[in-house]
Design a protein around this motif. Structure first.
Motif, short mmCIF file in Angstrom:
data_model
loop_
_atom_site.label_atom_id
_atom_site.label_comp_id
_atom_site.label_asym_id
_atom_site.label_seq_id
_atom_site.Cartn_x
_atom_site.Cartn_y
_atom_site.Cartn_z
N PRO B 47 21.11 66.11 -17.77
CA PRO B 47 20.93 65.77 -16.34
C PRO B 47 22.26 65.68 -15.59
N GLY B 48 23.27 65.13 -16.22
CA GLY B 48 24.52 64.94 -15.50
C GLY B 48 25.49 66.09 -15.61
N ALA B 49 25.20 67.06 -16.46
CA ALA B 49 26.14 68.15 -16.69
C ALA B 49 25.37 69.46 -16.76
N PRO B 50 24.94 69.95 -15.60
CA PRO B 50 24.12 71.18 -15.62
C PRO B 50 24.90 72.40 -16.11
N LEU B 51 26.22 72.44 -15.87
CA LEU B 51 26.98 73.61 -16.29
C LEU B 51 27.03 73.73 -17.82
N THR B 52 27.22 72.59 -18.48
CA THR B 52 27.26 72.62 -19.95
C THR B 52 25.93 73.07 -20.53
N GLY B 53 24.87 72.51 -19.98
CA GLY B 53 23.54 72.92 -20.45
C GLY B 53 23.29 74.39 -20.18
N ALA B 54 23.75 74.85 -19.01
CA ALA B 54 23.56 76.27 -18.69
C ALA B 54 24.30 77.17 -19.68
N LEU B 55 25.49 76.76 -20.06
CA LEU B 55 26.26 77.57 -21.03
C LEU B 55 25.55 77.62 -22.39
N TRP B 56 25.01 76.47 -22.81
CA TRP B 56 24.27 76.49 -24.08
C TRP B 56 23.02 77.36 -23.99
N ALA B 57 22.35 77.30 -22.83
CA ALA B 57 21.15 78.12 -22.66
C ALA B 57 21.52 79.61 -22.67
N LEU B 58 22.61 79.92 -21.98
CA LEU B 58 23.04 81.33 -21.98
C LEU B 58 23.39 81.78 -23.40
N ALA B 59 24.08 80.91 -24.12
CA ALA B 59 24.43 81.26 -25.51
C ALA B 59 23.17 81.48 -26.33
N ALA B 60 22.18 80.63 -26.13
CA ALA B 60 20.93 80.79 -26.88
C ALA B 60 20.24 82.10 -26.52
#
Lengths: 297, 162
Positions: B47-60
């Protein structure tokens, strides 16, 4: 003004939002552009990868060559081992066949001599030699059962060997021509002077009863004269190696032609052969035709 | 009672483990789809770090396509994952979870949306393609991996059982 500047200043969260938007829009654009862009990127990537692919091909080629070289080296080593074993087998076979080959060659030579002399010759094999002993001789594998009698002449392809001294049922003993008690009627090939060959041992003999008026040179061939009725005329006995003039006769030393120590097959002349064989074993040297004198036809 | 938010390090480690599992399960496409959905919908959203989550999703997403899928044009899965992880992060920030039931309900909706969005974006990128049955296995196993993700993210939170 400071408030507007602060509003314009980008915070870290704003940068992150911008990165997110760019990521999303970039992916969307990438997806919507379709496969063509991917193919261009693939082509670009392939072009960029050409050096690496070339290096990889070189590396694979080097490994393949090294593998092939190793395989060919192993093949060569195996072939060397096989050839070495074949060579050893051939050498062993050659060693095994050598006596038979020598015997066959000797038989061929004897056969050739047999064809040269128009007499009823029979062949015999030398079983062993007692020549080093006193009054020794050669033992043949034939005897009375084969029709052999004493005083039959014995020949080798190189020259006369001796005469049969004693005959047993199945074996016979040859008195070699170099024995001290052996004698052979001989003649010199040039002067036709006759004499008696008496053995000195060690394949040597000397000729007696040759007048010192005869001219004899070392190297002159000595033939059988046929007067002893053991050998026909014209068989090679040996060659003169030394000539000394005595008070009444020449002292001639002869080296016998037949290798008495190595002879393995001999020919036996018939008893009491004719004096003259039709085809002499050694053709006498023909005297050079003298120049025609002037005035003679 | 709201469960405590997992630490950033813990979430990164879980994402890395999930990404490794995506790679390792490449020989089994159905299992890989389940792991991929679990990574994108449960582990990556922060919730507080959308960019980090987005990078993990892109990696996945990229890992999934590069390890298993070979469509004419890649990128659809990563775009769908990116979109879903942003939506999941936004919903998590907008409506914080109260318990496992909310978690399961939200995940069901997000999974359905992820399946639809995934196939739509892959269709945009690579054209028509067979759906396969991975989406069904993902939906059927949703209670299992949802519960597992809940336990991993909130080990101290109540499970909803009395």
């Amino acid at each position: 003004m400071p408030a507007r500047a602060a509003r314009r200043r980008w915070t870290r969260a704003a940068w992150r939002r911008l990165a997110l938007v760019l990521l999303w829009l970039g992916h969307g654009a990438w997806v919507l552009v379709g496969p063509e862009a991917g193919r261009r990127w693939t082509h670009t990537a392939d072009t960029l990868a050409l050096p690496a692919q070339g290096a990889a091909r070189q590396w694979e080629g080097w490994r393949a060559r090294r593998r092939d070289d190793g395989r060919s080296l192993q093949d060569l080593q195996a072939e060397n081992i096989r050839l070495a074993s074949d060579l050893a087998a051939l050498r062993l076979r050659e060693a095994q066949e050598a006596p038979r080959l020598a015997e066959a060659e000797e038989a061929l030579r004897v056969l050739g001599l047999r064809k040269l002399i128009p007499l009823e010759l029979s062949a015999a094999r030398v079983l062993f030699s007692t020549r080093p002993a006193a009054f020794g001789g050669l033992i043949l594998d034939q005897g009375r059962d084969h029709g052999l009698v004493e005083d039959q002449g014995v020949l080798a392809p190189e020259g006369i060997v001796g005469r049969i001294w004693s005959v047993g049922p199945t074996q016979s003993k040859v008195l070699p021509a170099d024995a001290p008690n052996a004698s052979v009627a001989v003649m010199l090939i040039r002067s036709r002077a006759t004499g008696v060959l008496q053995g000195l041992g060690a394949s040597r003999a000397h000729i007696r009863y040759v007048s010192n008026q005869e001219v004899v040179q070392p190297g002159e061939a000595v033939l059988t004269s046929g007067l002893d009725r053991v050998f026909p005329r014209g068989l090679l006995v040996g060659h003169v190696v030394r000539v000394e003039r005595g008070e009444l006769e020449l002292e001639l030393t002869v080296q016998l032609a037949a290798p008495l120590d190595r002879v393995s097959t001999v020919l036996l002349l018939p008893p009491q052969p004719p004096l003259e064989a039709q085809q002499p074993f050694v053709q006498p040297e023909q005297p050079k035709p003298a120049g025609r004198k002037k005035g003679t036809p | 009672m709201r469960p405590p938010t997992p630490t950033t390090l813990r979430q990164h480690l879980l994402c890395a483990g999930g990404l490794l599992l995506v790679v390792l399960t490449a020989p089994f496409p159905s299992l890989q789809a389940v792991v991929h959905s679990a990574l994108v919908l449960t582990l990556a959203p922060q919730p507080g770090a959308p960019l980090t989550g987005a990078l993990w999703a892109l990696a996945a997403g990229w890992t999934l396509e590069l390890t298993l899928r070979l469509p004419p044009h890649l990128g659809g899965t990563a775009w769908a994952d990116l979109t879903l992880v942003l939506i999941a992060g936004w919903t998590a920030a907008r409506w914080p979870l109260d318990g496992p039931k909310d978690w399961l309900t939200r995940l069901t909706a997000l999974t359905v949306l992820h399946v639809l969005l995934l196939h739509w974006m892959v269709r945009l990128a690579a054209g028509p393609h067979p759906w396969g049955w991975s989406w069904l296995w993902t939906l059927l196993s949703l209670p299992l991996w949802a519960w597992g993700a809940w336990r991993l993210l909130h080990p101290a939170a109540p499970t909803g059982r009395r």
